[in-house]
Design a protein around this motif. Structure first.
Motif, PDB file in Angstrom:
ATOM      1  N   GLN A 193     -28.318  -8.424 -15.641  1.00  0.00           N
ATOM      2  CA  GLN A 193     -27.591  -9.490 -14.928  1.00  0.00           C
ATOM      3  C   GLN A 193     -28.416 -10.489 -13.820  1.00  0.00           C
ATOM      4  N   ARG A 194     -29.249  -9.672 -13.082  1.00  0.00           N
ATOM      5  CA  ARG A 194     -29.982 -10.253 -12.113  1.00  0.00           C
ATOM      6  C   ARG A 194     -31.174 -11.043 -12.766  1.00  0.00           C
ATOM      7  N   MET A 195     -31.594 -10.851 -13.696  1.00  0.00           N
ATOM      8  CA  MET A 195     -32.664 -11.563 -14.617  1.00  0.00           C
ATOM      9  C   MET A 195     -31.848 -12.907 -15.039  1.00  0.00           C
ATOM     10  N   ARG A 196     -30.798 -12.756 -15.832  1.00  0.00           N
ATOM     11  CA  ARG A 196     -30.001 -13.826 -16.134  1.00  0.00           C
ATOM     12  C   ARG A 196     -29.615 -15.083 -14.954  1.00  0.00           C
ATOM     13  N   VAL A 197     -28.998 -14.218 -13.971  1.00  0.00           N
ATOM     14  CA  VAL A 197     -28.713 -15.332 -13.018  1.00  0.00           C
ATOM     15  C   VAL A 197     -29.881 -16.051 -12.472  1.00  0.00           C
ATOM     16  N   GLU A 198     -30.880 -15.331 -12.167  1.00  0.00           N
ATOM     17  CA  GLU A 198     -32.313 -15.915 -11.755  1.00  0.00           C
ATOM     18  C   GLU A 198     -32.526 -16.939 -12.490  1.00  0.00           C
ATOM     19  N   ALA A 210     -16.015 -11.334 -18.949  1.00  0.00           N
ATOM     20  CA  ALA A 210     -15.035 -10.519 -18.523  1.00  0.00           C
ATOM     21  C   ALA A 210     -15.342  -9.091 -18.043  1.00  0.00           C
ATOM     22  N   ALA A 211     -14.528  -8.351 -17.904  1.00  0.00           N
ATOM     23  CA  ALA A 211     -14.682  -6.646 -17.985  1.00  0.00           C
ATOM     24  C   ALA A 211     -14.571  -6.052 -19.113  1.00  0.00           C
ATOM     25  N   ALA A 212     -15.715  -6.483 -20.065  1.00  0.00           N
ATOM     26  CA  ALA A 212     -15.586  -6.160 -21.420  1.00  0.00           C
ATOM     27  C   ALA A 212     -16.072  -4.823 -21.691  1.00  0.00           C
ATOM     28  N   HIS A 213     -16.801  -4.124 -21.036  1.00  0.00           N
ATOM     29  CA  HIS A 213     -17.405  -2.829 -21.243  1.00  0.00           C
ATOM     30  C   HIS A 213     -17.061  -1.787 -19.999  1.00  0.00           C
ATOM     31  N   ASN A 214     -16.593  -2.392 -18.918  1.00  0.00           N
ATOM     32  CA  ASN A 214     -16.115  -1.290 -18.041  1.00  0.00           C
ATOM     33  C   ASN A 214     -15.106  -2.060 -17.253  1.00  0.00           C
ATOM     34  N   GLU A 215     -14.694  -1.644 -16.030  1.00  0.00           N
ATOM     35  CA  GLU A 215     -13.548  -2.034 -15.227  1.00  0.00           C
ATOM     36  C   GLU A 215     -13.915  -3.323 -14.489  1.00  0.00           C
ATOM     37  N   HIS A 216     -15.392  -3.537 -14.276  1.00  0.00           N
ATOM     38  CA  HIS A 216     -15.851  -4.570 -13.301  1.00  0.00           C
ATOM     39  C   HIS A 216     -16.051  -5.813 -14.268  1.00  0.00           C
ATOM     40  N   VAL A 217     -15.599  -6.862 -13.609  1.00  0.00           N
ATOM     41  CA  VAL A 217     -15.774  -8.432 -14.443  1.00  0.00           C
ATOM     42  C   VAL A 217     -17.043  -8.656 -14.123  1.00  0.00           C
ATOM     43  N   GLU A 218     -17.798  -9.080 -15.237  1.00  0.00           N
ATOM     44  CA  GLU A 218     -19.126  -9.463 -15.061  1.00  0.00           C
ATOM     45  C   GLU A 218     -19.354 -10.789 -14.392  1.00  0.00           C
ATOM     46  N   ALA A 219     -18.626 -11.671 -14.579  1.00  0.00           N
ATOM     47  CA  ALA A 219     -18.731 -13.030 -13.769  1.00  0.00           C
ATOM     48  C   ALA A 219     -18.692 -12.926 -12.303  1.00  0.00           C
ATOM     49  N   LYS A 220     -17.925 -12.108 -11.978  1.00  0.00           N
ATOM     50  CA  LYS A 220     -17.745 -11.838 -10.353  1.00  0.00           C
ATOM     51  C   LYS A 220     -18.909 -11.357  -9.805  1.00  0.00           C
ATOM     52  N   ILE A 221     -19.460 -10.312 -10.520  1.00  0.00           N
ATOM     53  CA  ILE A 221     -20.640  -9.440 -10.033  1.00  0.00           C
ATOM     54  C   ILE A 221     -21.758 -10.597 -10.038  1.00  0.00           C
ATOM     55  N   GLY A 234     -22.918 -13.656 -19.870  1.00  0.00           N
ATOM     56  CA  GLY A 234     -22.916 -12.356 -19.092  1.00  0.00           C
ATOM     57  C   GLY A 234     -23.404 -11.122 -19.677  1.00  0.00           C
ATOM     58  N   PHE A 235     -23.396  -9.956 -18.962  1.00  0.00           N
ATOM     59  CA  PHE A 235     -23.992  -8.688 -19.432  1.00  0.00           C
ATOM     60  C   PHE A 235     -23.148  -7.844 -18.579  1.00  0.00           C
ATOM     61  N   PRO A 236     -23.184  -6.640 -19.146  1.00  0.00           N
ATOM     62  CA  PRO A 236     -22.084  -5.599 -18.342  1.00  0.00           C
ATOM     63  C   PRO A 236     -22.730  -5.199 -16.937  1.00  0.00           C
ATOM     64  N   SER A 237     -22.076  -4.869 -16.107  1.00  0.00           N
ATOM     65  CA  SER A 237     -22.439  -4.583 -14.742  1.00  0.00           C
ATOM     66  C   SER A 237     -22.566  -3.081 -14.990  1.00  0.00           C
ATOM     67  N   ASN A 238     -23.379  -2.433 -13.867  1.00  0.00           N
ATOM     68  CA  ASN A 238     -23.734  -0.992 -13.809  1.00  0.00           C
ATOM     69  C   ASN A 238     -22.220  -0.324 -13.572  1.00  0.00           C
ATOM     70  N   ALA A 239     -21.898   0.876 -14.018  1.00  0.00           N
ATOM     71  CA  ALA A 239     -20.523   1.799 -13.882  1.00  0.00           C
ATOM     72  C   ALA A 239     -20.192   1.459 -12.522  1.00  0.00           C
ATOM     73  N   ASP A 240     -20.877   1.519 -11.721  1.00  0.00           N
ATOM     74  CA  ASP A 240     -20.414   1.767 -10.290  1.00  0.00           C
ATOM     75  C   ASP A 240     -20.171   0.241  -9.801  1.00  0.00           C
ATOM     76  N   SER A 252     -30.343 -17.141 -20.171  1.00  0.00           N
ATOM     77  CA  SER A 252     -30.178 -15.664 -20.700  1.00  0.00           C
ATOM     78  C   SER A 252     -31.588 -15.119 -20.773  1.00  0.00           C
ATOM     79  N   ASP A 253     -31.583 -13.901 -21.336  1.00  0.00           N
ATOM     80  CA  ASP A 253     -33.177 -13.596 -21.594  1.00  0.00           C
ATOM     81  C   ASP A 253     -33.813 -14.291 -22.728  1.00  0.00           C
ATOM     82  N   THR A 254     -35.019 -14.387 -22.925  1.00  0.00           N
ATOM     83  CA  THR A 254     -35.481 -15.257 -24.014  1.00  0.00           C
ATOM     84  C   THR A 254     -35.272 -15.056 -25.387  1.00  0.00           C
ATOM     85  N   LEU A 255     -34.645 -13.953 -25.605  1.00  0.00           N
ATOM     86  CA  LEU A 255     -34.316 -13.790 -27.139  1.00  0.00           C
ATOM     87  C   LEU A 255     -32.715 -13.975 -27.236  1.00  0.00           C
ATOM     88  N   HIS A 256     -31.967 -13.468 -26.654  1.00  0.00           N
ATOM     89  CA  HIS A 256     -30.444 -13.647 -26.671  1.00  0.00           C
ATOM     90  C   HIS A 256     -30.113 -15.099 -26.345  1.00  0.00           C
TER      91      HIS A 256
END
Length: 214
Positions: A63-68, A87-98, A50-56, A143-147
């Motif tokens: 996230q786009r790159m990791r899913v692709e 999960a919603a680790a950094h804002n109110e939006h659940v990363e996995a659902k996005i 996962g990675f945090p979604s945008n605030a909106d 994920s990205d090539t380092l993480h």
């Protein structure tokens, strides 16, 4: 006086930034050298970290790159499952659902898609996904090539007997995030140093932990 002082420090600061940026790019290039090949394998699952979604609540470029990257592995390796974790680790939006919504846009069927929505960090991305990975001959971490290499280390620490089944697949940072290359690389360096100095030295630091199971 102020202008002279600024000029005095401008060149060293610029040289330092260019040096750090070059080292970060080299780190990402090195990380991309051991990505999995594209031949089909079957009986495999893909874990997308996962990675945090945008605030909106919109999809973040990372996230786009990791899913692709995960979807490419799922298709190229003829896998049975795509697990998106976060999960919603950094804002109110659940990363996995996005991320799952984007995976559906890329034509991943619901019966092949697993949403793991409890993990708050990379360690937990692995821990909370273990029940979905245990019956597969091959596990691909995306994920990205380092993480992605840190995520693989975590899986190998939590399940040493699975390590020979784990491969990594990753994508390069989008151009929109090129300014974050240095901070992301420094964060991975910090995480690597912290893991060696603290967590890997204790048995408790290698135990899987998922909030949903505690």
């Amino acid at each position: 006086m102020l202008i002279k002082t600024l000029k005095k420090w401008l060149k060293p600061a610029l040289a330092a930034f260019i040096g750090l940026f070059t080292l970060a790019e080299l780190a990402y290039w090195q990380g991309s050298r051991n990505m999995s090949a594209g031949a089909a394998s079957g009986n495999c699952a893909v874990l997308v970290a996962g990675f945090p979604s945008n605030a909106d609540g919109s999809l973040h470029p990372m996230q786009r790159m990791r899913v692709e990257a995960g979807v490419a592995a799922y298709r190229n390796r003829a896998c049975d499952r795509l697990i998106v974790s976060g999960a919603a680790a950094h804002n109110e939006h659940v990363e996995a659902k996005i991320m799952a919504a984007f995976a559906r846009e890329l034509s991943i069927p619901d019966d092949h898609l697993i949403i793991e929505d409890q993990a708050l960090n990379t360690w937990q991305n692995v821990s909370c996904s273990l029940p979905f990975l245990e019956n597969y001959d091959r596990i691909f971490v995306a994920s990205d090539t380092l993480h992605v290499h840190r995520a693989k280390r975590y899986l190998c620490r939590q399940k040493p007997s699975w390590c020979d089944r784990v491969q990594v697949t990753g994508g390069h940072l989008p151009l929109s995030l090129v300014g974050w290359t240095v901070p992301f690389a420094l964060h991975e360096l910090y995480s690597w140093t912290r893991d060696i100095a603290v967590y890997e030295r204790s048995s408790s630091g290698n135990v899987p932990f998922c909030p949903a199971r505690h």
